[in-house]
Design an enzyme around this catalytic site. Sequence first.
Site, PDB file in Angstrom:
ATOM      1  N   HIS A 176      18.281  73.663  46.521  1.00  0.00           N
ATOM      2  CA  HIS A 176      17.766  73.154  47.838  1.00  0.00           C
ATOM      3  C   HIS A 176      18.642  73.263  49.110  1.00  0.00           C
ATOM      4  O   HIS A 176      19.816  73.365  49.013  1.00  0.00           O
ATOM      5  CB  HIS A 176      17.613  71.612  47.408  1.00  0.00           C
ATOM      6  N   ASP A 177      17.827  73.379  50.130  1.00  0.00           N
ATOM      7  CA  ASP A 177      18.235  73.611  51.320  1.00  0.00           C
ATOM      8  C   ASP A 177      19.129  74.610  51.475  1.00  0.00           C
ATOM      9  O   ASP A 177      20.139  74.737  52.406  1.00  0.00           O
ATOM     10  CB  ASP A 177      19.253  72.043  51.828  1.00  0.00           C
ATOM     11  N   GLY A 236      23.383  73.277  46.308  1.00  0.00           N
ATOM     12  CA  GLY A 236      22.763  73.082  47.275  1.00  0.00           C
ATOM     13  C   GLY A 236      23.489  73.308  48.724  1.00  0.00           C
ATOM     14  O   GLY A 236      24.876  73.271  48.603  1.00  0.00           O
TER      15      GLY A 236
END
Length: 269
Positions: free
Chosen positions: A132-133, A150
């Site tokens: 994520h991200d 992440g």
Amino acid sequence: MRKTRILMIHETAKIHPSAVIEDGVKIGANVTVGPFTYIGADVEIGDGTEVMSHVVIKGPTVIGQDNRIFPFAVIGEECQDKKYSGEATRLVVGDRNVIRESVQMHRGTVQDRGVTTVGSDNLFCVNVHIAHDCVVGDNIIMGNNATLAGHINVEDYAIISALSAVHQFCTVGAHCFIGGGSIVVKDVPPYVMAQGNHAKPFGINIEGLKRRGFEKPELHAIRRAYKEIYRSGKTLAEVKPVLEEMVKDYPSIGLFVKLFDNSTRGIIR
């Protein structure tokens, strides 16, 4: 009363009868979707993209043009993060990427940008994980089982070799080369070659830079910058003014300065 399905599938797209396509999907011209693939709601797939068999794509996700997605890839799944609570975060993928078998790309979190971003012209080998991200640039190669935690930034033309892992919030600089089986826990400056657990620098990725058209004067400047950072005995605060002066003649040195300004974890040593 039967609910009307809302699908926007171009007339030239070829969808295998066994594929499952949910409501709210947009599929562009000349896209192919293979057998037993699942495409969830709020997914957009650009023209010319090939989605092979047994792929899972969930949204909100936007995939650009002329990508090739191989079997068992999972694209746009919710992230592996306890703070995620079902928010409508996104994944955005660019054009002409090769996404090999069992690659995983997860959507972002609202605590960060809310979007995971992948650029164009990248090669993601078997079982690559992009958490994520992350912000992944263009012309990047990630070898088999390479893993990003992440909130990682991977800049253009970086190579992360097989079985390597990068700690969350790190930056992997442009044109750098991470050797196989490495554990990266701090930022890797641009142009640098690194390997090991924990990864340590061992020079400049000269051959890669030559292939990308860097001329001798610029290569000499990058070598000099490397020596200032790693062999002069100076602190980064002392090195930075030297590099800022070099930028006037060699703009490529600016990538070092940019990384130092934005680093939160420090650089590998």
